[in-house]
Design an enzyme around this catalytic site. Structure first.
Site, mmCIF file in Angstrom:
data_model
loop_
_atom_site.group_PDB
_atom_site.id
_atom_site.type_symbol
_atom_site.label_atom_id
_atom_site.label_comp_id
_atom_site.label_asym_id
_atom_site.label_seq_id
_atom_site.Cartn_x
_atom_site.Cartn_y
_atom_site.Cartn_z
ATOM 1 N N ARG A 36 -11.502 0.029 3.348
ATOM 2 C CA ARG A 36 -11.194 -1.596 3.455
ATOM 3 C C ARG A 36 -11.130 -1.969 4.865
ATOM 4 O O ARG A 36 -11.540 -2.979 5.533
ATOM 5 C CB ARG A 36 -10.659 -2.361 2.355
ATOM 6 C CG ARG A 36 -11.153 -3.565 1.857
ATOM 7 C CD ARG A 36 -10.328 -3.982 0.658
ATOM 8 N NE ARG A 36 -10.786 -2.868 -0.351
ATOM 9 C CZ ARG A 36 -11.320 -3.371 -1.571
ATOM 10 N NH1 ARG A 36 -11.296 -4.860 -1.798
ATOM 11 N NH2 ARG A 36 -11.502 -2.567 -2.617
ATOM 12 N N ILE A 37 -9.952 -1.365 5.312
ATOM 13 C CA ILE A 37 -9.347 -1.697 6.672
ATOM 14 C C ILE A 37 -10.469 -1.541 7.883
ATOM 15 O O ILE A 37 -10.687 -2.169 8.660
ATOM 16 C CB ILE A 37 -7.985 -1.059 6.650
ATOM 17 C CG1 ILE A 37 -7.116 -1.423 5.603
ATOM 18 C CG2 ILE A 37 -7.559 -1.320 8.345
ATOM 19 C CD1 ILE A 37 -5.575 -0.819 5.773
ATOM 20 N N THR A 77 0.938 -1.212 -0.019
ATOM 21 C CA THR A 77 0.068 0.133 0.025
ATOM 22 C C THR A 77 0.954 1.190 -0.008
ATOM 23 O O THR A 77 1.920 1.231 0.677
ATOM 24 C CB THR A 77 -0.994 -0.190 1.317
ATOM 25 O OG1 THR A 77 -1.331 -1.289 1.529
ATOM 26 C CG2 THR A 77 -2.035 1.217 1.114
ATOM 27 N N ALA A 87 1.713 -5.119 7.672
ATOM 28 C CA ALA A 87 1.679 -5.713 6.561
ATOM 29 C C ALA A 87 2.508 -7.032 6.508
ATOM 30 O O ALA A 87 2.808 -7.818 5.653
ATOM 31 C CB ALA A 87 2.046 -5.038 5.170
ATOM 32 N N GLU A 129 10.645 6.853 10.843
ATOM 33 C CA GLU A 129 10.763 5.268 11.190
ATOM 34 C C GLU A 129 12.173 4.988 10.954
ATOM 35 O O GLU A 129 12.500 5.223 9.650
ATOM 36 C CB GLU A 129 9.795 4.662 10.477
ATOM 37 C CG GLU A 129 8.372 4.617 10.841
ATOM 38 C CD GLU A 129 7.199 4.059 10.192
ATOM 39 O OE1 GLU A 129 7.624 3.014 9.100
ATOM 40 O OE2 GLU A 129 6.057 4.049 10.427
ATOM 41 N N ASP A 145 -16.039 9.336 7.751
ATOM 42 C CA ASP A 145 -15.158 8.935 6.513
ATOM 43 C C ASP A 145 -15.987 10.041 5.542
ATOM 44 O O ASP A 145 -17.199 9.962 5.274
ATOM 45 C CB ASP A 145 -15.383 7.661 5.749
ATOM 46 C CG ASP A 145 -14.215 7.646 4.881
ATOM 47 O OD1 ASP A 145 -13.262 6.760 4.954
ATOM 48 O OD2 ASP A 145 -14.363 8.358 3.816
ATOM 49 N N HIS A 181 5.974 -1.172 12.624
ATOM 50 C CA HIS A 181 5.746 -1.019 11.401
ATOM 51 C C HIS A 181 5.393 -2.569 10.562
ATOM 52 O O HIS A 181 5.855 -2.859 9.599
ATOM 53 C CB HIS A 181 6.366 -0.285 10.345
ATOM 54 C CG HIS A 181 5.495 0.278 9.345
ATOM 55 N ND1 HIS A 181 5.568 1.560 8.625
ATOM 56 C CD2 HIS A 181 4.265 -0.265 8.739
ATOM 57 C CE1 HIS A 181 4.734 1.655 7.737
ATOM 58 N NE2 HIS A 181 3.857 0.697 7.713
ATOM 59 N N CYS A 224 -2.600 2.087 13.395
ATOM 60 C CA CYS A 224 -1.838 1.131 12.508
ATOM 61 C C CYS A 224 -2.040 1.653 11.224
ATOM 62 O O CYS A 224 -1.636 0.620 10.217
ATOM 63 C CB CYS A 224 -2.367 -0.247 12.739
ATOM 64 S SG CYS A 224 -2.049 -1.080 14.398
ATOM 65 N N ALA A 225 -1.935 2.988 10.686
ATOM 66 C CA ALA A 225 -2.417 3.464 9.486
ATOM 67 C C ALA A 225 -0.902 4.186 8.919
ATOM 68 O O ALA A 225 -0.039 3.536 8.344
ATOM 69 C CB ALA A 225 -3.535 4.382 9.417
#
Ligand code: 9EZ
Length: 528
Positions: free
Chosen positions: A156-157, A79, A287, A266, A176, A284, A235-236
Site C-alpha cells: 500500500r505505501i 502498523t 505515522a 531508537e 516486490d 520516527h 521511512c519503513a
C-alpha cells in the site's frame, strides 16, 4: 475462547484519539483510559481487563501478559507489533491485532516529503537560515522531473509513493516478491530484478517489513552496484538500510544523501549518521499525523467491537486459524475438528504421540492449516492446560509432544461434501465425521458405522458392548433415571462390521461411570 467471549472491560494505556474510546463505549464496552501508567500500575490495572489497546509507548512485555488474568485480546493502534511480546500472548491464548493500513498515507506522504527535501536540501538550507546565513552557493539542488525512483516493496505505501512521485515526472521502477508485474503495471511501476534496479536509480526508497530477507537490503555490496550519488530514503523500518554501509557510502560519496525516519536503535545512540551533512532525519514520525492517529484509533476500536460481537476478525497477528473460524463455511468444520479431537482424547486418554488427520473432498483441500489447531484444541481441552484455544493450541500441542500430521484426498464419498478422519497412531482409535448443514456429525468410531449420523453437540456418552440387547439399554436407562439424567437421543452402530458402540445424548453428564462400566466393555463421556 477468544472467538466467543464478550469483552466487558477494555484498558487504553496510551494516548489515543478520543474516537477509540467512544466507539468501544457505544458498543457497550466499559473503557478505562489511563495513559502513562508505570509498570507497577499497569500490572495492577491489567488484572481485571478483557482487552488492552496500546499505541507505541506501552511495552506489553511477558510480565504484563502473565499478570493479566482475563485478558483475551491486545490491540495495537498502528502498523507492526514491535512493543508487544506476541510469543507470550500466543502462549496464553491471547489474540494480538493491529491496524496495518491506518498509517499508509501518512507514511507515503512523509516519504515524498523526504524525496523533495533531499533533492533541494530544504532542511539543511532552513537550518543555515536559522544560523543567520544567506548561503546560495552551497544548496544547489536537482529537479525530480525525469529522474528514476526505485521503490523496494510495492504494498500500500510503496504504491502511494509511486503515484505521488509520478506527478513530479519521476520514472518509477521497483521490486516486490509478492506483487505481480501485472498488478504493479496498474500503478505504473515497472518491476525488475533487484540487480537490474540498483544501477538505474537516482533515488531508492524502501517499503518492506523488517524480515531476515529485508534486513540490510541496502548493504556494502548493493551500494556498490548503485549509481554514484544515489539518494536513499528509509521511512519503513530501521535496519532495512544497513547503517554501517550507509555511513561508508555517504563518506565515499557513493551515496549522495539519505533521509531516515527510522533507526536500528531508537533513539539512535550513535549520532554519526544523523550528524552527517547529507543526512536528513526525523524521530520516527511516519505515522504522526492527526489523520493516521484517528484512523488507527477508530480501526482498532471497530476491530475489537467486531470481535466482541463475533461479527468479524480483522487485523489478526497471531491467529490464522481463528480468522478462518469466522468464515461461515469453515465454522462447522472447525467445530467438527474440535469435537473429534475431544472424543479422540476421551477414548485414548493421552495427549502426546502422533495423531493423523485425513481430509477428504475438494472443499477441504486447504483446510489442514485451520483444522489442525482445532483438532489440537479438542485433544488438549481436558488436559492440565488451562484456556486452550485456536491461538495457542499448536504451540501447546508441540510442547506436550503431540504431533498432528495431515493428508488430503480430493475424493469424498458420494453425497458428502467432505469428510474428516482422525486416528491416534499406535491405537485402534479412529473417528470419521462430517458436517450436515451446519452441524458436525459422527459417522464412524473404530470401524463401527452409524447409519444415522450423531450430532456432535451437548453431553455425549459413548459405550462399547459385546452385543447390543434390549436388556442392556434397559439397564442403562435405569442408571440414567437414578442419576436424574434425561436421555435425549440414542444411537447404535450397525452390527455389520467392527466394534459395537452406543452413543447417548444426555441432558447433563453422568457424575460417575463406575456402575455403567460393570455392564459394558468401555465407556467415556464428553461435553461438546
Ligand atoms: C524484499 C521485499 C521487497 C519484500 C516485500 C515483502 C516479504 N517481502 N519482501 C526485497 N512484503 C523488495 C526487496
Amino acid at each position: 475462547m477468544a472467538c466467543t467471549a464478550a469483552l466487558s472491560r477494555v484498558l487504553i494505556s496510551d494516548s489515543l484519539d478520543p474516537c477509540c474510546r467512544q466507539i468501544l463505549q457505544e458498543a457497550g464496552i466499559a473503557v478505562v483510559e489511563k495513559p502513562g501508567l508505570s509498570k507497577e500500575q499497569l500490572l495492577a490495572e491489567i488484572k481485571n481487563c478483557d482487552g488492552l489497546i496500546v499505541r507505541s509507548a506501552t511495552k506489553v512485555t511477558a510480565d504484563i501478559i502473565n499478570a493479566a488474568e482475563k485478558l483475551q485480546v491486545i490491540g495495537r493502534a498502528g502498523t507492526g507489533v514491535d512493543n508487544v511480546d506476541v510469543e507470550a500472548a500466543t502462549r496464553k491464548g491471547i489474540l494480538v491485532m493491529n491496524t496495518p493500513t491506518g498509517n499508509s498515507l501518512s507514511a507515503a506522504e512523509l516519504t515524498c516529503g523526504m524525496i523533495m527535501s533531499l533533492a533541494r536540501q530544504i532542511p539543511q538550507a532552513a537550518a543555515s537560515m536559522k544560523e543567520g546565513k544567506w548561503d546560495r552557493k552551497k544548496f544547489m539542488g536537482m529537479e525530480l522531473q525525469g529522474k528514476t525512483l526505485g521503490i523496494l516493496g510495492l504494498g500500500r505505501i510503496g504504491r502511494e509513493v509511486a503515484t505521488r512521485m509520478q506527478s513530479f515526472g519521476m520514472k518509477t521502477i521497483g521490486y516486490d516478491p509478492i506483487i505481480t508485474p501485472e498488478e504493479s503495471a496498474a500503478f505504473d511501476v515497472q518491476q525488475l530484478p533487484l540487480e537490474q534496479i540498483w544501477p538505474l536509480c537516482d533515488f531508492i526508497t524502501v517499503h518492506t517489513p523488517l524480515l531476515p530477507s529485508t534486513t540490510g537490503l541496502l548493504n556494502d555490496a548493493t551500494f556498490a552496484q548503485c549509481r554514484r550519488g544515489v539518494q536513499v530514503i528509509n521511512c519503513a523500518r530501521g535496519g532495512i538500510v544497513d547503517e554501517g554501509a550507509l555511513l561508508r557510502a555517504l563518506q565515499s560519496g557513493q551515496c549522495g544523501g539519505a533521509a531516515l525516519d527510522v533507526f536500528t536503535e531508537e533513539p539512535p545512540k550513535d549520532k554519526a549518521l544523523v550528524n552527517h551533512p547529507n543526512v536528513i532525519s526525523c524521530p520516527h514520525l511516519g505515522a504522526s499525523t492527526k489523520e493516521a492517529q484517528s484512523r488507527c484509533g477508530r480501526e482498532i476500536a471497530l476491530q475489537m467491537v467486531d470481535l466482541a460481537q463475533n461479527k468479524a476478525l480483522v487485523g489478526i497477528v497471531n491467529g490464522q486459524a481463528l480468522s478462518s473460524a469466522y468464515a461461515p463455511h469453515t465454522k462447522p468444520w472447525i467445530a467438527l475438528a474440535r469435537a473429534l479431537g475431544t472424543v479422540l482424547h476421551a477414548l485414548t486418554q493421552r495427549v502426546n504421540g502422533a495423531v493423523q488427520m485425513v481430509t477428504h473432498g475438494s472443499t477441504l483441500q486447504k483446510a489442514g492449516s485451520y483444522l489442525t489447531p482445532a483438532v489440537a484444541t479438542g485433544l488438549l481441552k481436558e488436559s492440565a492446560q488451562k484456556n486452550v484455544n485456536l491461538v495457542n493450541s499448536l504451540l501447546l500441542a508441540q510442547e506436550a509432544g503431540l504431533k498432528i500430521t495431515t493428508t488430503h484426498s480430493d475424493r469424498a464419498p458420494a453425497g458428502e461434501e467432505g469428510l474428516l478422519q482422525l486416528a491416534a497412531q499406535g491405537t485402534p482409535t479412529m473417528l470419521v465425521g462430517s458436517v450436515q448443514g451446519i452441524i458436525p456429525v459422527l459417522h464412524e468410531l473404530n470401524g463401527a458405522v452409524f447409519k444415522q449420523r450423531i450430532p456432535l453437540t451437548g453431553n455425549l456418552l459413548f459405550y462399547k458392548s459385546k452385543a447390543s440387547n434390549a436388556s442392556l439399554l434397559t439397564t442403562v436407562i435405569g442408571l440414567l433415571g437414578k442419576a436424574k439424567v434425561e436421555l435425549l437421543s440414542y444411537h447404535h452402530s450397525s452390527t455389520l462390521t467392527g466394534e459395537e458402540w452406543s452413543v447417548l445424548s444426555l441432558s447433563s453428564p453422568l457424575q460417575s461411570l463406575q456402575e455403567l462400566k460393570q455392564h459394558v466393555t468401555e465407556a467415556v463421556q464428553v461435553t461438546l
